[in-house]
Design a protein around this motif. Structure first.
Motif, PDB file in Angstrom:
ATOM      1  N   LEU A 109       0.911  -1.147   0.003  1.00 23.84           N
ATOM      2  CA  LEU A 109      -0.006   0.043   0.066  1.00 23.84           C
ATOM      3  C   LEU A 109       0.822   1.298  -0.127  1.00 23.84           C
ATOM      4  O   LEU A 109       0.595   2.175  -0.701  1.00 23.84           O
ATOM      5  CB  LEU A 109      -0.898  -0.133   1.307  1.00 23.84           C
ATOM      6  CG  LEU A 109      -2.134  -1.026   1.216  1.00 23.84           C
ATOM      7  CD1 LEU A 109      -2.686  -1.110   2.494  1.00 23.84           C
ATOM      8  CD2 LEU A 109      -3.090  -0.717  -0.072  1.00 23.84           C
ATOM      9  N   LYS A 110       1.927   1.158   0.784  1.00 24.52           N
ATOM     10  CA  LYS A 110       2.817   2.366   0.609  1.00 24.52           C
ATOM     11  C   LYS A 110       3.511   2.478  -0.516  1.00 24.52           C
ATOM     12  O   LYS A 110       3.409   3.784  -1.046  1.00 24.52           O
ATOM     13  CB  LYS A 110       4.089   2.016   1.548  1.00 24.52           C
ATOM     14  CG  LYS A 110       5.076   3.275   1.753  1.00 24.52           C
ATOM     15  CD  LYS A 110       6.230   3.062   2.586  1.00 24.52           C
ATOM     16  CE  LYS A 110       7.202   4.157   2.758  1.00 24.52           C
ATOM     17  NZ  LYS A 110       8.313   3.894   3.670  1.00 24.52           N
ATOM     18  N   ALA A 111       3.457   1.761  -1.648  1.00 20.42           N
ATOM     19  CA  ALA A 111       4.056   1.893  -2.913  1.00 20.42           C
ATOM     20  C   ALA A 111       2.893   2.292  -3.517  1.00 20.42           C
ATOM     21  O   ALA A 111       3.376   3.282  -4.656  1.00 20.42           O
ATOM     22  CB  ALA A 111       4.731   0.703  -3.358  1.00 20.42           C
ATOM     23  N   GLU A 112       1.835   2.084  -3.530  1.00 19.01           N
ATOM     24  CA  GLU A 112       0.611   2.466  -4.257  1.00 19.01           C
ATOM     25  C   GLU A 112       0.450   4.182  -3.925  1.00 19.01           C
ATOM     26  O   GLU A 112      -0.152   4.820  -4.833  1.00 19.01           O
ATOM     27  CB  GLU A 112      -0.726   1.935  -3.726  1.00 19.01           C
ATOM     28  CG  GLU A 112      -1.971   2.348  -4.277  1.00 19.01           C
ATOM     29  CD  GLU A 112      -2.025   2.077  -5.752  1.00 19.01           C
ATOM     30  OE1 GLU A 112      -3.146   2.380  -6.454  1.00 19.01           O
ATOM     31  OE2 GLU A 112      -1.176   1.494  -6.355  1.00 19.01           O
ATOM     32  N   CYS A 113       0.620   4.525  -2.646  1.00 19.64           N
ATOM     33  CA  CYS A 113       0.375   5.765  -2.218  1.00 19.64           C
ATOM     34  C   CYS A 113       1.463   6.594  -2.960  1.00 19.64           C
ATOM     35  O   CYS A 113       1.098   7.770  -3.469  1.00 19.64           O
ATOM     36  CB  CYS A 113       0.715   6.053  -0.883  1.00 19.64           C
ATOM     37  SG  CYS A 113      -0.734   5.357   0.074  1.00 19.64           S
TER      38      CYS A 113
END
Length: 240
Positions: A109-113
């Motif tokens: 999810l961090k990479a998606e953000c």
């Protein structure tokens, strides 16, 4: 900040839709920031009418949505991806690859953000549509001691989950987390259209527009923006 109050919801929705239509007419390649929830449904209906009447085309525009639930797949009936398809995307000529929502289903999810923020940096939003939560949230930016500027994961307050429970079979089905565009990203939009409807929003409208600027009322940070248009119905604006 410009404020307009409407006696008729249909007139409010049409006025908001016209702002987006004028943006597209001025720049067919405009980038539009979109919202979900009950507030924009009528606005999207007016946009569809304008498209069907040949007044506007979305074929060269790009859209970015504010948020999505974590844990709901895009084909889940209560996902915001499905909401946008049902209320707007399936009825206009916007190419699928030009409609962007953050994903709450990826492993990282961090990479998606970070990826969403990169896209926003590459295609700045010309006009951003916002609703207003009962606790002052915009997007899913909940009240806090401090707020994150970029796209991030947020724990939803129980009040927010309760407000959204009507869309689910049981309150327990409402996700506890969401991925949301940050307030900093929202404030980078060239113009912002804040739409608020209903007597139950009157108090928070007053706090957001005329109260102190504080992260405890995220919408109050809109007071710092140079080009905000606030559209309210008579009930939501009764304390202004």
């Amino acid at each position: 900040m410009e404020l307009k109050c409407f006696d008729n919801i249909s007139d409010l929705d049409r006025y908001a839709a016209q702002i987006f239509a004028d943006t597209i007419k001025h720049n067919p390649r405009a980038t539009l920031g979109l919202a979900t929830g009950s507030t924009p449904i009528g606005i999207y209906g007016k946009m569809i009418e304008m498209y069907n009447n040949g007044e506007i085309s979305f074929k060269d525009t790009t859209t970015f949505n504010l948020d999505e639930y974590v844990g709901l797949s895009p084909d889940h009936e209560q996902s915001y991806a499905q909401f946008m398809k049902h209320h707007l995307f399936d009825h206009i000529d916007l190419p699928k690859q030009q409609a962007h929502l953050p994903s709450g289903m990826v492993n990282d999810l961090k990479a998606e953000c970070q990826s969403y923020d990169r896209m926003l940096a590459e295609q700045p939003i010309d006009v951003q549509l916002l609703g207003l939560g009962h606790n002052g949230h915009i997007g899913f930016n909940e009240p806090d001691q401090e707020l994150q500027g970029g796209t991030h994961i947020v724990e939803l307050e129980e009040a927010t989950r309760a407000a959204n429970a009507r869309f689910f079979d049981t309150p327990d089905e409402v996700p506890t987390k969401a991925i949301t565009m940050g307030v900093g990203s929202i404030l980078k939009a060239d113009s912002i259209v804040l739409v608020v409807k209903g007597a139950d929003k009157a108090n928070i409208v007053k706090q957001a527009l005329h109260g102190p600027i504080t992260t405890e009322v995220p919408a109050s940070l809109l007071q710092t923006h140079k080009n905000v248009i606030v559209l309210v119905d008579r009930e939501a604006g009764r304390l202004l």
